[in-house]
Design a protein around this motif. Structure first.
Motif, PDB file in Angstrom:
ATOM      1  N   LEU A   1       0.816  -1.214   0.000  1.00 23.72           N
ATOM      2  CA  LEU A   1       0.000   0.000   0.000  1.00 23.72           C
ATOM      3  C   LEU A   1       0.856   1.274   0.000  1.00 23.72           C
ATOM      4  N   PHE A   2       0.563   2.153  -0.914  1.00 21.72           N
ATOM      5  CA  PHE A   2       1.187   3.474  -1.089  1.00 21.72           C
ATOM      6  C   PHE A   2       2.561   3.443  -1.770  1.00 21.72           C
ATOM      7  N   ALA A   3       3.121   2.260  -2.027  1.00 25.99           N
ATOM      8  CA  ALA A   3       4.449   2.213  -2.658  1.00 25.99           C
ATOM      9  C   ALA A   3       4.414   2.809  -4.064  1.00 25.99           C
ATOM     10  N   LYS A   4       3.389   2.439  -4.828  1.00 28.67           N
ATOM     11  CA  LYS A   4       3.320   2.921  -6.228  1.00 28.67           C
ATOM     12  C   LYS A   4       3.111   4.425  -6.262  1.00 28.67           C
ATOM     13  N   THR A   5       2.249   4.913  -5.331  1.00 29.35           N
ATOM     14  CA  THR A   5       1.993   6.361  -5.279  1.00 29.35           C
ATOM     15  C   THR A   5       3.302   7.098  -5.023  1.00 29.35           C
ATOM     16  N   ASN A   6       4.044   6.610  -4.056  1.00 27.73           N
ATOM     17  CA  ASN A   6       5.323   7.221  -3.711  1.00 27.73           C
ATOM     18  C   ASN A   6       6.242   7.259  -4.940  1.00 27.73           C
ATOM     19  N   ASP A   7       6.340   6.132  -5.630  1.00 28.61           N
ATOM     20  CA  ASP A   7       7.261   6.046  -6.773  1.00 28.61           C
ATOM     21  C   ASP A   7       6.799   6.936  -7.924  1.00 28.61           C
ATOM     22  N   ARG A   8       5.483   6.941  -8.176  1.00 27.59           N
ATOM     23  CA  ARG A   8       4.987   7.728  -9.318  1.00 27.59           C
ATOM     24  C   ARG A   8       5.162   9.225  -9.061  1.00 27.59           C
ATOM     25  N   ILE A   9       4.928   9.657  -7.822  1.00 26.99           N
ATOM     26  CA  ILE A   9       5.091  11.098  -7.545  1.00 26.99           C
ATOM     27  C   ILE A   9       6.576  11.467  -7.561  1.00 26.99           C
ATOM     28  N   ALA A  10       7.400  10.590  -7.018  1.00 24.95           N
ATOM     29  CA  ALA A  10       8.848  10.878  -6.979  1.00 24.95           C
ATOM     30  C   ALA A  10       9.440  10.950  -8.383  1.00 24.95           C
ATOM     31  N   ALA A  11       8.759  10.320  -9.361  1.00 22.36           N
ATOM     32  CA  ALA A  11       9.309  10.294 -10.731  1.00 22.36           C
ATOM     33  C   ALA A  11       8.960  11.546 -11.541  1.00 22.36           C
ATOM     34  N   ILE A  12       8.132  12.445 -10.983  1.00 25.32           N
ATOM     35  CA  ILE A  12       7.747  13.659 -11.721  1.00 25.32           C
ATOM     36  C   ILE A  12       8.979  14.568 -11.839  1.00 25.32           C
ATOM     37  N   ARG A  13       9.288  14.993 -13.054  1.00 27.49           N
ATOM     38  CA  ARG A  13      10.537  15.742 -13.250  1.00 27.49           C
ATOM     39  C   ARG A  13      10.333  17.255 -13.255  1.00 27.49           C
ATOM     40  N   LYS A  14       9.103  17.699 -13.526  1.00 27.84           N
ATOM     41  CA  LYS A  14       8.866  19.151 -13.472  1.00 27.84           C
ATOM     42  C   LYS A  14       8.672  19.579 -12.023  1.00 27.84           C
ATOM     43  N   PRO A  15       9.003  20.840 -11.710  1.00 31.56           N
ATOM     44  CA  PRO A  15       8.836  21.289 -10.324  1.00 31.56           C
ATOM     45  C   PRO A  15       7.374  21.244  -9.874  1.00 31.56           C
ATOM     46  N   VAL A  16       7.174  20.776  -8.657  1.00 30.48           N
ATOM     47  CA  VAL A  16       5.831  20.704  -8.061  1.00 30.48           C
ATOM     48  C   VAL A  16       5.851  21.511  -6.756  1.00 30.48           C
ATOM     49  N   VAL A  17       5.028  22.550  -6.710  1.00 25.68           N
ATOM     50  CA  VAL A  17       4.944  23.398  -5.519  1.00 25.68           C
ATOM     51  C   VAL A  17       3.670  23.021  -4.772  1.00 25.68           C
ATOM     52  N   ALA A  18       3.779  22.739  -3.472  1.00 27.08           N
ATOM     53  CA  ALA A  18       2.578  22.490  -2.669  1.00 27.08           C
ATOM     54  C   ALA A  18       2.113  23.818  -2.085  1.00 27.08           C
ATOM     55  N   ALA A  19       0.829  24.124  -2.275  1.00 20.86           N
ATOM     56  CA  ALA A  19       0.239  25.330  -1.676  1.00 20.86           C
ATOM     57  C   ALA A  19      -0.743  24.823  -0.617  1.00 20.86           C
ATOM     58  N   VAL A  20      -0.348  24.956   0.637  1.00 18.98           N
ATOM     59  CA  VAL A  20      -1.075  24.280   1.711  1.00 18.98           C
ATOM     60  C   VAL A  20      -1.849  25.270   2.577  1.00 18.98           C
ATOM     61  N   ALA A  21      -3.165  25.094   2.626  1.00 19.99           N
ATOM     62  CA  ALA A  21      -3.994  25.828   3.587  1.00 19.99           C
ATOM     63  C   ALA A  21      -4.706  24.794   4.453  1.00 19.99           C
ATOM     64  N   GLY A  22      -5.018  25.154   5.680  1.00 18.99           N
ATOM     65  CA  GLY A  22      -5.758  24.251   6.560  1.00 18.99           C
ATOM     66  C   GLY A  22      -4.949  23.018   6.935  1.00 18.99           C
ATOM     67  N   TYR A  23      -5.670  21.909   7.099  1.00 18.62           N
ATOM     68  CA  TYR A  23      -5.024  20.694   7.606  1.00 18.62           C
ATOM     69  C   TYR A  23      -4.179  19.981   6.552  1.00 18.62           C
ATOM     70  N   ALA A  24      -2.963  19.661   6.925  1.00 23.18           N
ATOM     71  CA  ALA A  24      -2.112  18.751   6.138  1.00 23.18           C
ATOM     72  C   ALA A  24      -1.651  17.702   7.147  1.00 23.18           C
ATOM     73  N   LEU A  25      -2.436  16.643   7.241  1.00 24.11           N
ATOM     74  CA  LEU A  25      -2.233  15.666   8.322  1.00 24.11           C
ATOM     75  C   LEU A  25      -1.913  14.288   7.746  1.00 24.11           C
TER      76      LEU A  25
END
Ligand code: CO8
Length: 258
Positions: free
Chosen positions: A83-107
């Motif tokens: 569980l979650f291994a593929k998600t981790n790998d697929r997001i880590a493989a993104i080569r363009k910059p990804v900015v997180a814009a976080v409001a409220g809860y990030a839990l």
């Protein structure tokens, strides 16, 4: 592609991906994670997109993995599926910059998802936490690993052991987020930042990601060597010639990703 759990908009060269499960504080269920990976991969492959912004709502970036969905699963289920291994790998493989814009809860998984992005811009109402301990589990996608590298052992232990939330100003002091802005200005600020990044040569933004991310994996001497070799490699590009010529000619560089 149309998504059920996300809104995706491309404006100029910036792709804005908005998590959209308001009924569950953007809890990360299987459908959302799968759509998110697809949306990120599509943005990564698009000729138009040069920077990605990932955001949630004013109330919640994401309140973690979906507890309802996980609650009935057994060890055999989650271990067999990794569980979650593929998600981790697929997001880590993104080569363009990804900015997180976080409001409220990030839990829980929400905090971990934000940390998987290249950097975090927080609204002044943002709250970060790894409250998995209250559910009888521990973090599963970086809350004990990435968070420790961001904020150090003491705060990471504190957050993971007590489940307490860290407010935006503490998160900035601790190095978890790069800047804090008023909640109302979050998307404007994140878009401005993303547009600024989009003006650079994509060859250099990809190289920056590779080099900075190596700093987590490699001993200093190896990381320094990797950085230096990437720096040398940039001299093979037309964008290096253009960037330096533009400086000397006192004009804006026109990068062509070549
Ligand atoms: N999963 C499922 N549903 C959720 C979640 C969640 N994580 N968080 C909130 N919801 C739902 C609530 O059940 C509620 O639904 P309903 O109205 O049907 O009862 C709705 O969202 C609104 O939530 P609340 O009524 O609780 O709203 P409050 O303002 O009172 O509280 C909080 C907001 C503080 C965010 C609270 O909802 C909360 O504590 N949520 C759970 C936070 C949590 O424990 N997160 C960790 C989850 S475990 C995890 O993330 C493991 C990570 C593994 C890796 C993940 C990779 C992606």
């Amino acid at each position: 592609m149309a998504f059920e759990t996300l809104n995706v908009e491309v404006q100029d060269h910036v792709c804005l991906i908005k998590l959209n499960r308001p009924e569950a504080m953007n809890a990360l269920n299987t459908a959302l994670l799968s759509e998110l990976c697809t949306a990120l991969e599509e943005a990564d492959a698009s000729d138009k997109v040069r920077c990605i912004v990932l955001t949630g709502s004013e109330k919640a970036f994401a309140a973690g993995a979906d507890i309802k969905e996980m609650s009935e699963q057994s060890f055999v289920d989650v271990y067999s599926a990794d569980l979650f291994a593929k998600t981790n790998d697929r997001i880590a493989a993104i080569r363009k910059p990804v900015v997180a814009a976080v409001a409220g809860y990030a839990l829980g998984g929400g905090c971990e998802l934000a940390m998987m992005c290249d950097f975090i811009i927080a609204a002044d109402n943002a709250k970060f936490g790894q409250p998995e301990i209250n559910l009888g589990v521990i973090a599963g996608m970086g809350g004990s690993q990435r968070l420790t590298r961001f904020v150090g052992k003491s705060k990471a232990m504190d957050m993971n052991l007590t489940g307490r939330f860290m407010e935006a100003d503490e998160a900035e002091r601790a190095g978890l987020v790069s800047r804090v802005v008023p909640a109302k200005k979050l998307l404007e600020e994140a878009s401005t930042v993303a547009e600024k990044i989009a003006e650079k040569s994509q060859l250099t933004t990809m190289a920056v990601k590779e080099a900075v991310n190596r700093s987590y994996e490699l001993p200093l001497a190896e990381g320094m060597l990797f950085e230096r070799r990437m720096f040398h490699a940039m001299f093979a590009t037309e964008d290096q010639k253009e960037g330096m010529a533009a400086f000397l000619e006192k004009r804006e560089a026109q990068f062509r990703d070549k």
